[in-house]
Scaffold this motif. Structure first.
Motif, PDB file in Angstrom:
ATOM      1  N   ALA A 120      45.860  12.658 -24.958  1.00 58.10           N
ATOM      2  CA  ALA A 120      45.228  13.834 -25.542  1.00 58.10           C
ATOM      3  C   ALA A 120      46.092  15.086 -25.390  1.00 58.10           C
ATOM      4  O   ALA A 120      45.768  16.127 -25.967  1.00 58.10           O
ATOM      5  CB  ALA A 120      43.858  14.068 -24.906  1.00 58.10           C
ATOM      6  N   GLY A 121      47.156  14.994 -24.599  1.00 61.43           N
ATOM      7  CA  GLY A 121      48.043  16.140 -24.413  1.00 61.43           C
ATOM      8  C   GLY A 121      47.410  17.298 -23.671  1.00 61.43           C
ATOM      9  O   GLY A 121      47.833  18.453 -23.840  1.00 61.43           O
ATOM     10  N   PHE A 122      46.430  17.042 -22.826  1.00 63.27           N
ATOM     11  CA  PHE A 122      45.744  18.088 -22.072  1.00 63.27           C
ATOM     12  C   PHE A 122      46.592  18.484 -20.872  1.00 63.27           C
ATOM     13  O   PHE A 122      46.809  17.698 -19.962  1.00 63.27           O
ATOM     14  CB  PHE A 122      44.370  17.593 -21.620  1.00 63.27           C
ATOM     15  N   GLU A 123      47.077  19.734 -20.861  1.00 65.63           N
ATOM     16  CA  GLU A 123      47.993  20.163 -19.811  1.00 65.63           C
ATOM     17  C   GLU A 123      47.297  20.328 -18.454  1.00 65.63           C
ATOM     18  O   GLU A 123      47.963  20.314 -17.418  1.00 65.63           O
ATOM     19  CB  GLU A 123      48.650  21.485 -20.204  1.00 65.63           C
ATOM     20  N   GLY A 124      46.007  20.495 -18.459  1.00 66.05           N
ATOM     21  CA  GLY A 124      45.289  20.684 -17.197  1.00 66.05           C
ATOM     22  C   GLY A 124      44.813  19.404 -16.554  1.00 66.05           C
ATOM     23  O   GLY A 124      43.978  19.450 -15.641  1.00 66.05           O
ATOM     24  N   ALA A 125      45.326  18.247 -16.995  1.00 69.40           N
ATOM     25  CA  ALA A 125      44.848  16.975 -16.452  1.00 69.40           C
ATOM     26  C   ALA A 125      45.166  16.843 -14.970  1.00 69.40           C
ATOM     27  O   ALA A 125      44.320  16.453 -14.171  1.00 69.40           O
ATOM     28  CB  ALA A 125      45.459  15.813 -17.234  1.00 69.40           C
ATOM     29  N   ARG A 126      46.426  17.169 -14.583  1.00 72.63           N
ATOM     30  CA  ARG A 126      46.769  17.036 -13.165  1.00 72.63           C
ATOM     31  C   ARG A 126      46.020  18.055 -12.307  1.00 72.63           C
ATOM     32  O   ARG A 126      45.473  17.670 -11.253  1.00 72.63           O
ATOM     33  CB  ARG A 126      48.267  17.160 -12.939  1.00 72.63           C
ATOM     34  N   PRO A 127      45.957  19.345 -12.673  1.00 77.36           N
ATOM     35  CA  PRO A 127      45.154  20.262 -11.851  1.00 77.36           C
ATOM     36  C   PRO A 127      43.702  19.821 -11.704  1.00 77.36           C
ATOM     37  O   PRO A 127      43.124  19.930 -10.619  1.00 77.36           O
ATOM     38  CB  PRO A 127      45.264  21.600 -12.604  1.00 77.36           C
ATOM     39  N   LEU A 128      43.125  19.320 -12.803  1.00 77.48           N
ATOM     40  CA  LEU A 128      41.734  18.871 -12.723  1.00 77.48           C
ATOM     41  C   LEU A 128      41.595  17.688 -11.778  1.00 77.48           C
ATOM     42  O   LEU A 128      40.651  17.618 -10.981  1.00 77.48           O
ATOM     43  CB  LEU A 128      41.233  18.500 -14.120  1.00 77.48           C
ATOM     44  N   LEU A 129      42.555  16.748 -11.837  1.00 79.19           N
ATOM     45  CA  LEU A 129      42.509  15.601 -10.935  1.00 79.19           C
ATOM     46  C   LEU A 129      42.685  16.048  -9.489  1.00 79.19           C
ATOM     47  O   LEU A 129      41.991  15.558  -8.591  1.00 79.19           O
ATOM     48  CB  LEU A 129      43.597  14.591 -11.309  1.00 79.19           C
ATOM     49  N   LEU A 130      43.615  16.970  -9.245  1.00 79.57           N
ATOM     50  CA  LEU A 130      43.838  17.458  -7.885  1.00 79.57           C
ATOM     51  C   LEU A 130      42.607  18.179  -7.343  1.00 79.57           C
ATOM     52  O   LEU A 130      42.351  18.161  -6.131  1.00 79.57           O
ATOM     53  CB  LEU A 130      45.035  18.404  -7.857  1.00 79.57           C
ATOM     54  N   ALA A 131      41.850  18.813  -8.226  1.00 73.33           N
ATOM     55  CA  ALA A 131      40.639  19.506  -7.789  1.00 73.33           C
ATOM     56  C   ALA A 131      39.509  18.536  -7.463  1.00 73.33           C
ATOM     57  O   ALA A 131      38.702  18.789  -6.558  1.00 73.33           O
ATOM     58  CB  ALA A 131      40.182  20.494  -8.864  1.00 73.33           C
ATOM     59  N   VAL A 132      39.452  17.428  -8.193  1.00 71.32           N
ATOM     60  CA  VAL A 132      38.356  16.469  -8.007  1.00 71.32           C
ATOM     61  C   VAL A 132      38.689  15.420  -6.952  1.00 71.32           C
ATOM     62  O   VAL A 132      37.793  14.936  -6.244  1.00 71.32           O
ATOM     63  CB  VAL A 132      38.027  15.800  -9.362  1.00 71.32           C
ATOM     64  N   ALA A 133      39.966  15.071  -6.814  1.00 72.73           N
ATOM     65  CA  ALA A 133      40.358  13.952  -5.952  1.00 72.73           C
ATOM     66  C   ALA A 133      39.879  14.092  -4.514  1.00 72.73           C
ATOM     67  O   ALA A 133      39.413  13.100  -3.922  1.00 72.73           O
ATOM     68  CB  ALA A 133      41.883  13.785  -5.995  1.00 72.73           C
ATOM     69  N   PRO A 134      39.965  15.269  -3.849  1.00 72.67           N
ATOM     70  CA  PRO A 134      39.480  15.340  -2.465  1.00 72.67           C
ATOM     71  C   PRO A 134      38.000  15.038  -2.303  1.00 72.67           C
ATOM     72  O   PRO A 134      37.550  14.678  -1.209  1.00 72.67           O
ATOM     73  CB  PRO A 134      39.788  16.795  -2.062  1.00 72.67           C
ATOM     74  N   LEU A 135      37.235  15.174  -3.383  1.00 74.78           N
ATOM     75  CA  LEU A 135      35.798  14.916  -3.304  1.00 74.78           C
ATOM     76  C   LEU A 135      35.463  13.435  -3.404  1.00 74.78           C
ATOM     77  O   LEU A 135      34.364  13.026  -3.035  1.00 74.78           O
ATOM     78  CB  LEU A 135      35.076  15.671  -4.425  1.00 74.78           C
ATOM     79  N   VAL A 136      36.397  12.635  -3.922  1.00 74.69           N
ATOM     80  CA  VAL A 136      36.110  11.215  -4.142  1.00 74.69           C
ATOM     81  C   VAL A 136      35.845  10.477  -2.830  1.00 74.69           C
ATOM     82  O   VAL A 136      34.822   9.786  -2.702  1.00 74.69           O
ATOM     83  CB  VAL A 136      37.248  10.564  -4.945  1.00 74.69           C
ATOM     84  N   PRO A 137      36.726  10.561  -1.804  1.00 81.93           N
ATOM     85  CA  PRO A 137      36.395   9.887  -0.549  1.00 81.93           C
ATOM     86  C   PRO A 137      35.185  10.485   0.140  1.00 81.93           C
ATOM     87  O   PRO A 137      34.434   9.764   0.816  1.00 81.93           O
ATOM     88  CB  PRO A 137      37.668  10.056   0.296  1.00 81.93           C
ATOM     89  N   VAL A 138      34.960  11.800  -0.024  1.00 83.30           N
ATOM     90  CA  VAL A 138      33.779  12.423   0.562  1.00 83.30           C
ATOM     91  C   VAL A 138      32.510  11.820  -0.040  1.00 83.30           C
ATOM     92  O   VAL A 138      31.556  11.488   0.679  1.00 83.30           O
ATOM     93  CB  VAL A 138      33.818  13.951   0.345  1.00 83.30           C
ATOM     94  N   ALA A 139      32.495  11.654  -1.360  1.00 83.39           N
ATOM     95  CA  ALA A 139      31.338  11.024  -2.003  1.00 83.39           C
ATOM     96  C   ALA A 139      31.192   9.569  -1.563  1.00 83.39           C
ATOM     97  O   ALA A 139      30.070   9.075  -1.378  1.00 83.39           O
ATOM     98  CB  ALA A 139      31.489  11.102  -3.524  1.00 83.39           C
TER      99      ALA A 139
END
Length: 292
Positions: A120-139
């Motif tokens: 999709a060429g979305f430039e914010g994909a990595r920032p969005l992943l970095l923002a969500v990733a720390p919550l994954v093990p917490v959940a």
């Protein structure tokens, strides 16, 4: 095996039920690693008034149990099953979160981020992943312990191996599943000026340990809500409130200040060590965590 062994008086009091609950739990924990004391306690119980009743229950259970099917030998390894089968069964048995909706959600987040970044060429994909990733093990931690997550929770919580040991084992399963998937996705995504794809690892570990440490006071679900909500308020909320709509740029800038560079990573490492030390000092709080 330890140098300490249960005395005859202690075994007798455990058998007749007069031993205080805290001492009984300590003895049961010792029996896990001391075959000699376990044999003495077993003989003492069988010789008590409850012995015949326990033997009758044992015989009834054995009689009702279906016969075990003959093992099917693998053509390439006639005396051992493939290691991957044992690993999959171990993860399935040890991690309630893996058996629920959490694992599909992790896979969906990983595949969605990669699709947004590359197709999709979305430039914010990595920032969005970095923002969500720390919550994954917490959940995953929130979904790994408690009656809401495990149908056998009451049975597991009543064993001497329950408490912090069981929580840590299930947390390890959550980390073993989520960390490789998210780290790989972060490395595959275009940088777009965001921190490295693995920059979230220390924050994720620190937030997970903070959730475990707070869990001794608040319970795991409340503790994970506090840590996860705090991260969202600090990272995502300000970026979403950007007036000019430049969410991706604002998120990248905020992540760069929070997780980018050696000072930020050093701070997260120190926070992880501090939370681990606090968890160690509060380990007995997990002996009664969500037992009822």
């Amino acid at each position: 095996m330890t140098d300490w062994h249960a005395s005859d008086a202690l075994v007798a009091r455990y058998t007749d039920g007069s031993l205080p609950e805290s001492d009984a739990w300590s003895l049961e924990k010792h029996l896990e690693s001391c075959a000699g004391c376990a044999d003495r306690v077993s003989r003492s119980v069988r010789a008590s008034a409850a012995g015949p009743a326990l033997d009758a229950v044992r015989q009834a259970v054995l009689a009702a149990a279906p016969p075990r099917p003959a093992p099917v030998e693998h053509p390439a390894a006639p005396h051992a099953r493939p290691a991957r089968v044992h690993l999959a069964r171990l993860l399935w048995a040890a991690g309630p979160a893996v058996r629920g909706a959490w694992l599909p959600a992790v896979l969906l987040a990983v595949l969605g981020a990669v699709a947004l970044g590359h197709w999709a060429g979305f430039e914010g994909a990595r920032p969005l992943l970095l923002a969500v990733a720390p919550l994954v093990p917490v959940a995953g931690v929130a979904l790994s312990y408690g009656a809401h997550a495990d149908p056998l929770h009451e049975l597991a919580a009543s064993t001497p191996s329950a408490g912090l040991r069981l929580v840590l084992a299930r947390t390890a399963v959550v980390l073993a599943v989520s960390l490789p998937l998210l780290a790989l996705a972060g490395l595959l995504l275009p940088s777009s000026g965001a921190p490295g794809g693995a920059a979230w690892l220390l924050p994720g570990l620190a937030l997970t340990l903070a959730s475990l440490a707070l869990g001794g006071w608040l319970g795991l679900r409340t503790a994970t809500a506090v840590t996860g909500g705090g991260w969202l308020c600090a990272v995502l909320a300000p970026a979403l409130a950007t007036p000019d709509g430049a969410v991706s740029a604002a998120l990248t800038d905020r992540l760069s200040s929070y997780v980018g560079g050696a000072p930020a990573q050093g701070g997260w490492a120190a926070a992880a060590v501090l939370c681990a030390a606090l968890l160690a000092t509060r380990r007995t709080a997990y002996d009664r965590l969500e037992r009822h």
